[in-house]
Write an enzyme that holds these catalytic residues in place. Structure first.
Site, mmCIF file in Angstrom:
data_model
loop_
_atom_site.group_PDB
_atom_site.id
_atom_site.type_symbol
_atom_site.label_atom_id
_atom_site.label_comp_id
_atom_site.label_asym_id
_atom_site.label_seq_id
_atom_site.Cartn_x
_atom_site.Cartn_y
_atom_site.Cartn_z
ATOM 1 N N SER A 6 0.868 -1.185 0.000
ATOM 2 C CA SER A 6 0.000 0.000 0.000
ATOM 3 C C SER A 6 0.900 1.229 0.000
ATOM 4 O O SER A 6 1.978 1.216 0.602
ATOM 5 C CB SER A 6 -0.872 0.027 1.253
ATOM 6 O OG SER A 6 -1.416 1.332 1.437
ATOM 7 N N TYR A 44 -1.977 -0.286 10.222
ATOM 8 C CA TYR A 44 -1.941 -0.661 8.795
ATOM 9 C C TYR A 44 -0.640 -0.197 8.139
ATOM 10 O O TYR A 44 0.031 -0.964 7.440
ATOM 11 C CB TYR A 44 -3.139 -0.026 8.089
ATOM 12 C CG TYR A 44 -3.330 -0.452 6.665
ATOM 13 C CD1 TYR A 44 -3.817 -1.719 6.362
ATOM 14 C CD2 TYR A 44 -3.039 0.410 5.615
ATOM 15 C CE1 TYR A 44 -4.013 -2.112 5.047
ATOM 16 C CE2 TYR A 44 -3.242 0.031 4.293
ATOM 17 C CZ TYR A 44 -3.726 -1.229 4.017
ATOM 18 O OH TYR A 44 -3.912 -1.625 2.711
#
Ligand SMILES: NC(=O)c1ccc[n+]([C@@H]2O[C@H](COP(=O)([O-])OP(=O)(O)OC[C@H]3O[C@@H](n4cnc5c(N)ncnc54)[C@H](OP(=O)(O)O)[C@@H]3O)[C@@H](O)[C@H]2O)c1
Length: 257
Positions: free
Chosen positions: A140, A153
């Site tokens: 990501s 995350y």
């Protein structure tokens, strides 16, 4: 065999019951690629397999390395050697500095990091032995820079980026390629808990899958998009910290991100 337009006959996908990887699975299958779809047993996974004769369900938990190894062996026994392994199982939990969700942090690290390396360990020895294969890892863009609310995350994806870089360096000359896939926001259930006003440049899963599949056959080191988010986060990452923190704070104030 009919030309599928893709350089892979058999693709193994973890997180295949999810939004992005499910879309990738359907698109590959529609072109005649054989897709081995892995996620934990569920109606979602069964429905995906039922949607195309080219998709077969191989249920497994990516947190269980032995189960995943057995799963990969089963895929190769039933469908043939895995040409591309795409590791997409992942999750997001919010990160609140006043009430840190430690259980969520650990689960996120386990799924997003262990889940990837367990998959790599399950297929890489065979790929190295036959000097062919392609690993694709879902990272990501938020792995590139710290961001408010992203302590779990972002940390997991930063680890994934480092794993990808380490593997890439060692895979040179082995015949095995590696691609890190780094999207920005994609409109999926994964980030449902994220404040919608803060999701800048969000894209649909269909566009995301299309972008990934347009570039993945060329085996680049990284596929990153959208360019605005990539440019900003990578620039911030490369700035000296005395400058990057004020820039990020200014950006958040100016855009509401
Ligand atoms: N959505 C975004 O904005 C975005 C942006 C950048 C990167 N990504 C990355 O892209 C990947 C896919 O994201 P998504 O939004 O499509 O997520 P999603 O729809 O929530 O799908 C997550 C997938 O992970 C699987 N999974 C969860 N726990 C598992 C386990 N223990 N064993 C096996 N599979 C497990 C889920 O299947 P079951 O629960 O059915 O097992 C599901 O297939 C993730 O790695 C994510 O971090 C997403």
């Amino acid at each position: 065999m009919a030309d599928t337009g893709y350089p892979w006959k058999v693709v193994w996908i973890t997180g295949a019951s999810g939004a992005i990887c499910g879309e990738i699975a359907r698109r590959l299958a529609a072109k005649g690629v054989k897709v081995a779809a892995t996620a934990r047993p569920s109606e979602r996974l069964d429905a995906l397999a039922a949607s195309s004769p080219n998709i077969a369900a191989f249920p497994a938990d990516v947190l269980k390395p032995d189960e995943l190894k057995t799963c990969a062996a089963k895929v190769e026994a039933e469908l043939g050697q895995i040409d591309l392994a795409l590791f997409g199982a992942g999750m997001y939990v919010p990160f609140d500095i006043r009430n840190i969700d430690l259980d969520g942090f650990r689960k996120t690290m386990a799924l997003n990091v262990d889940g990837v390396i367990n998959g790599v360990a399950a297929v890489l020895p065979n790929m190295l032995e036959r000097r062919a294969g392609h690993l694709a890892i879902m990272g990501s863009l938020f792995g590139y820079a710290g961001w408010p609310g992203n302590g779990s995350y972002g940390a997991s994806k930063a680890a994934v980026i480092n794993i990808a870089e380490s593997l890439k360096l060692e895979l040179r000359g082995t015949g095995v390629d590696l691609t890190l896939i780094s999207p920005g926001f994609v409109d999926t259930p994964l980030n449902a808990a994220y404040d919608p006003k803060k999701k800048l440049f969000v894209m649909k899963k269909e566009r995301c899958a299309r972008k990934i599949l347009a570039k993945l056959p060329k085996r680049p080191y990284e596929i990153a998009f959208p360019i605005q988010v990539e440019g900003f986060l990578k620039t911030v990452r490369d700035m000296p910290r005395f400058a990057s923190f004020p820039v990020v704070r200014w950006f958040i104030k100016a855009t509401g991100a």
